[in-house]
Design a protein around this motif. Structure first.
Motif, PDB file in Angstrom:
ATOM      1  N   HIS A 131       3.936   4.055   6.541  1.00 30.91           N
ATOM      2  CA  HIS A 131       5.300   3.594   6.010  1.00 30.91           C
ATOM      3  C   HIS A 131       5.432   2.034   5.883  1.00 30.91           C
ATOM      4  CE1 HIS A 131       9.480   3.518   5.145  1.00 30.91           C
ATOM      5  NE2 HIS A 131       9.773   2.732   6.264  1.00 30.91           N
ATOM      6  N   ARG A 132       4.906   1.327   6.951  1.00 30.97           N
ATOM      7  CA  ARG A 132       4.752  -0.279   6.972  1.00 30.97           C
ATOM      8  C   ARG A 132       3.991  -0.617   5.448  1.00 30.97           C
ATOM      9  NH1 ARG A 132       6.116  -4.569  10.403  1.00 30.97           N
ATOM     10  NH2 ARG A 132       6.927  -2.986  11.862  1.00 30.97           N
ATOM     11  N   PHE A 133       2.753  -0.013   5.350  1.00 27.34           N
ATOM     12  CA  PHE A 133       2.002  -0.225   4.426  1.00 27.34           C
ATOM     13  C   PHE A 133       2.645   0.029   2.822  1.00 27.34           C
ATOM     14  CE2 PHE A 133      -1.125   1.265   1.122  1.00 27.34           C
ATOM     15  CZ  PHE A 133      -1.929  -0.058   0.731  1.00 27.34           C
ATOM     16  N   CYS A 134       3.384   1.046   2.805  1.00 29.95           N
ATOM     17  CA  CYS A 134       4.176   1.509   1.663  1.00 29.95           C
ATOM     18  C   CYS A 134       5.192   0.487   1.188  1.00 29.95           C
ATOM     19  CB  CYS A 134       4.372   2.635   1.505  1.00 29.95           C
ATOM     20  SG  CYS A 134       3.131   4.231   1.428  1.00 29.95           S
ATOM     21  N   SER A 135       6.013   0.004   2.421  1.00 29.17           N
ATOM     22  CA  SER A 135       7.082  -0.909   2.153  1.00 29.17           C
ATOM     23  C   SER A 135       6.499  -2.332   1.649  1.00 29.17           C
ATOM     24  CB  SER A 135       7.827  -1.142   3.533  1.00 29.17           C
ATOM     25  OG  SER A 135       8.248   0.178   4.162  1.00 29.17           O
ATOM     26  N   ALA A 136       5.210  -2.673   1.750  1.00 26.56           N
ATOM     27  CA  ALA A 136       4.780  -3.941   1.293  1.00 26.56           C
ATOM     28  C   ALA A 136       4.231  -3.811   0.039  1.00 26.56           C
ATOM     29  CB  ALA A 136       4.017  -4.604   2.420  1.00 26.56           C
ATOM     30  N   TYR A 137       3.583  -2.590  -0.466  1.00 29.31           N
ATOM     31  CA  TYR A 137       3.074  -2.602  -1.547  1.00 29.31           C
ATOM     32  C   TYR A 137       3.481  -1.295  -2.578  1.00 29.31           C
ATOM     33  CZ  TYR A 137      -0.790  -5.027   1.134  1.00 29.31           C
ATOM     34  OH  TYR A 137      -1.318  -5.830   1.900  1.00 29.31           O
ATOM     35  N   ASN A 138       3.620  -1.903  -3.828  1.00 30.93           N
ATOM     36  CA  ASN A 138       4.107  -0.960  -5.061  1.00 30.93           C
ATOM     37  C   ASN A 138       3.223   0.118  -5.331  1.00 30.93           C
ATOM     38  OD1 ASN A 138       6.783  -2.498  -5.002  1.00 30.93           O
ATOM     39  ND2 ASN A 138       5.481  -3.963  -6.372  1.00 30.93           N
ATOM     40  N   SER A 139       3.717   1.283  -5.461  1.00 27.34           N
ATOM     41  CA  SER A 139       3.020   2.550  -6.055  1.00 27.34           C
ATOM     42  C   SER A 139       1.891   2.700  -4.786  1.00 27.34           C
ATOM     43  CB  SER A 139       2.262   1.962  -7.459  1.00 27.34           C
ATOM     44  OG  SER A 139       3.029   1.749  -8.230  1.00 27.34           O
ATOM     45  N   CYS A 140       2.218   2.685  -3.668  1.00 31.68           N
ATOM     46  CA  CYS A 140       1.209   2.974  -2.517  1.00 31.68           C
ATOM     47  C   CYS A 140       0.676   4.592  -2.802  1.00 31.68           C
ATOM     48  CB  CYS A 140       1.921   2.801  -1.139  1.00 31.68           C
ATOM     49  SG  CYS A 140       2.962   4.302  -0.795  1.00 31.68           S
ATOM     50  N   ASP A 141       1.498   5.339  -3.420  1.00 30.99           N
ATOM     51  CA  ASP A 141       1.039   6.851  -3.650  1.00 30.99           C
ATOM     52  C   ASP A 141      -0.427   6.946  -4.590  1.00 30.99           C
ATOM     53  OD1 ASP A 141       2.789   5.868  -5.501  1.00 30.99           O
ATOM     54  OD2 ASP A 141       3.837   7.683  -6.018  1.00 30.99           O
ATOM     55  N   ASP A 142      -0.427   5.794  -4.907  1.00 27.91           N
ATOM     56  CA  ASP A 142      -1.923   6.025  -5.771  1.00 27.91           C
ATOM     57  C   ASP A 142      -2.894   5.472  -5.181  1.00 27.91           C
ATOM     58  OD1 ASP A 142      -0.274   6.717  -8.058  1.00 27.91           O
ATOM     59  OD2 ASP A 142       0.083   4.576  -8.829  1.00 27.91           O
ATOM     60  N   VAL A 143      -2.855   4.899  -3.713  1.00 27.58           N
ATOM     61  CA  VAL A 143      -3.706   4.647  -3.067  1.00 27.58           C
ATOM     62  C   VAL A 143      -4.618   5.819  -2.393  1.00 27.58           C
ATOM     63  CG1 VAL A 143      -4.430   3.073  -0.858  1.00 27.58           C
ATOM     64  CG2 VAL A 143      -2.670   2.464  -2.616  1.00 27.58           C
ATOM     65  N   PRO A 144      -5.928   5.623  -2.592  1.00 26.56           N
ATOM     66  CA  PRO A 144      -6.564   6.995  -2.216  1.00 26.56           C
ATOM     67  C   PRO A 144      -6.407   7.430  -0.555  1.00 26.56           C
ATOM     68  CG  PRO A 144      -8.025   5.722  -3.602  1.00 26.56           C
ATOM     69  CD  PRO A 144      -6.654   4.979  -3.103  1.00 26.56           C
ATOM     70  N   ALA A 145      -6.380   6.258   0.132  1.00 27.07           N
ATOM     71  CA  ALA A 145      -6.430   6.338   1.558  1.00 27.07           C
ATOM     72  C   ALA A 145      -4.986   7.135   1.860  1.00 27.07           C
ATOM     73  CB  ALA A 145      -6.376   4.964   2.363  1.00 27.07           C
ATOM     74  N   VAL A 146      -3.789   6.604   1.414  1.00 25.78           N
ATOM     75  CA  VAL A 146      -2.635   7.180   1.412  1.00 25.78           C
ATOM     76  C   VAL A 146      -2.486   8.643   1.001  1.00 25.78           C
ATOM     77  CG1 VAL A 146      -0.138   7.227   0.616  1.00 25.78           C
ATOM     78  CG2 VAL A 146      -1.338   4.928   1.082  1.00 25.78           C
ATOM     79  N   GLN A 147      -3.004   9.166  -0.103  1.00 27.22           N
ATOM     80  CA  GLN A 147      -3.142  10.280  -0.653  1.00 27.22           C
ATOM     81  C   GLN A 147      -3.910  11.405   0.361  1.00 27.22           C
ATOM     82  OE1 GLN A 147      -5.130   9.904  -4.317  1.00 27.22           O
ATOM     83  NE2 GLN A 147      -3.356   9.072  -5.439  1.00 27.22           N
ATOM     84  N   SER A 148      -4.911  10.793   0.917  1.00 30.85           N
ATOM     85  CA  SER A 148      -5.625  11.482   1.949  1.00 30.85           C
ATOM     86  C   SER A 148      -4.764  11.977   3.012  1.00 30.85           C
ATOM     87  CB  SER A 148      -6.826  10.759   2.443  1.00 30.85           C
ATOM     88  OG  SER A 148      -7.570  11.401   3.402  1.00 30.85           O
ATOM     89  N   VAL A 149      -4.000  11.015   3.751  1.00 31.15           N
ATOM     90  CA  VAL A 149      -3.135  11.208   4.722  1.00 31.15           C
ATOM     91  C   VAL A 149      -2.002  12.384   4.399  1.00 31.15           C
ATOM     92  CG1 VAL A 149      -1.357  10.421   6.376  1.00 31.15           C
ATOM     93  CG2 VAL A 149      -3.590   9.124   5.966  1.00 31.15           C
ATOM     94  N   MET A 150      -1.334  12.252   3.189  1.00 35.21           N
ATOM     95  CA  MET A 150      -0.266  13.139   2.659  1.00 35.21           C
ATOM     96  C   MET A 150      -0.938  14.321   2.488  1.00 35.21           C
ATOM     97  SD  MET A 150       1.704  11.017   3.207  1.00 35.21           S
ATOM     98  CE  MET A 150       3.031  12.421   3.326  1.00 35.21           C
ATOM     99  N   ARG A 151      -2.270  14.554   1.996  1.00 33.01           N
ATOM    100  CA  ARG A 151      -2.705  15.764   1.817  1.00 33.01           C
ATOM    101  C   ARG A 151      -3.206  16.569   3.009  1.00 33.01           C
ATOM    102  NH1 ARG A 151      -6.029  13.404  -2.191  1.00 33.01           N
ATOM    103  NH2 ARG A 151      -7.858  12.963  -0.551  1.00 33.01           N
ATOM    104  N   THR A 152      -3.541  15.812   3.959  1.00 29.14           N
ATOM    105  CA  THR A 152      -3.739  16.245   5.267  1.00 29.14           C
ATOM    106  C   THR A 152      -2.413  16.832   5.882  1.00 29.14           C
ATOM    107  OG1 THR A 152      -5.592  14.917   5.891  1.00 29.14           O
ATOM    108  CG2 THR A 152      -4.322  16.000   7.663  1.00 29.14           C
TER     109      THR A 152
END
Length: 319
Positions: A219-240
């Motif tokens: 959450h802190r990462f996504c609060s600082a970066y736009n379009s964090c849902d395009d980041v592969p690492a973020v997508q991996s966690v959300m898929r899990t």
């Protein structure tokens, strides 16, 4: 009987003088008499006299005006002057040894520990791994300075090393929990940190602090970066996390119920990154065959998802 006897008898008397609604003088006498049971009435008496007297009243507070150029706003976090050169891995190892030899409650220990934290921030992952091999020992009082310092380091290299230590099972469970909770306070998370930690969510028996610590970092990462849902690492966690939901959050037993509640809480923790799971969360909340605890947890998982996802259209209506 002895239980009715008074061991300590104290008395405080004060005389105050007030002039023009201002306390001008106060004189107090305090007496203490200690009478042990075996002394049969005898004891030790102390008497203290104190006096306060008003000498002057000022109508204005006098202060020296400071030059505005000398004033500045700064963070309350620890600051440390930059040194001319960064410490080597060998010097940091020596620092850990010094911490072990220093007295645990001394100013020297506090200064050495803070120095260790700041020096860790300059080390590469390779240097940190070598340091861990050399300095993972326990001091004579069972203290591991490096274990306590790593969570305050907050660099990608330190997080990757902590992840490897967790996965190896080399440290006690309470230290592992300490590592996980520290992820919530990393000020500048990176995608590399998330990528490193993501596999821990898949490990059997992953703890509550694992789910909540990793998703708070997310959450802190996504609060600082736009379009964090395009980041592969973020997508991996959300898929899990999405796989745990199984499409509609159905559970078979009490153990599954507890696990599902934890996952939904973690998804709520992830906040901005969890927008992709909004349709599934809506199904979980609307399915009437789901336990009420699951339906409520699914609704609460929306708490950090931005309104742009049109939450009102996704939430169930009518019940």
């Amino acid at each position: 009987s002895q239980s009715e006897q008074q061991i300590l008898s104290s008395q405080l008397e004060c005389v105050q003088t007030v002039k023009d609604r201002v306390l001008a003088e106060a004189k107090c006498t305090e007496s203490n008499l200690v009478t042990p049971f075996s002394w049969k009435g005898s004891g030790t008496k102390t008497q203290t006299r104190s006096s306060l007297k008003l000498f002057q009243v000022e109508t204005e507070t006098l202060y020296k005006k400071a030059d505005s150029e000398d004033l500045y706003v700064t963070s309350m976090l620890y600051e440390r002057e930059q040194t001319e050169r960064e410490a080597t891995g060998g010097e940091v190892t020596e620092l850990v040894w010094k911490l072990c030899l220093a007295h645990s409650a001394s100013f020297e220990t506090a200064d050495l520990f803070m120095t260790l934290v700041f020096e860790l921030r300059h080390l590469s992952l390779e240097a940190l791994k070598v340091l861990w091999q050399r300095s993972s020992f326990k001091c004579r009082d069972n203290w591991q300075p490096l274990i306590d310092a790593l969570p305050s380091c907050a660099t990608e290299a330190c997080v990757v090393l902590m992840k490897e230590i967790i996965a190896s099972g080399e440290v006690e469970e309470d230290k592992v929990e300490y590592f996980f909770w520290s992820f919530s306070f990393i000020p500048k998370p990176t995608s590399g940190m998330i990528e490193s930690l993501a596999p821990l969510l898949k490990s059997p028996g992953a703890s509550q602090s694992c789910f909540l610590g990793v998703t708070a970092l997310l959450h802190r990462f996504c609060s600082a970066y736009n379009s964090c849902d395009d980041v592969p690492a973020v997508q991996s966690v959300m898929r899990t996390l999405g796989k745990f939901l199984g499409g509609n959050c159905t559970v078979q037993d009490s153990e599954g119920l507890s696990q599902m509640q934890l996952v939904l809480k973690a998804i709520g923790n992830a906040g901005l990154a969890a927008a992709s799971l909004a349709p599934v969360l809506s199904l979980c909340a609307s399915l009437k065959s789901n336990p009420i605890e699951i339906r409520l947890a699914a609704i609460q998982a929306f708490r950090r998802i931005p309104c742009s996802v049109r939450v009102s259209d996704l939430l169930p209506a009518g019940d």
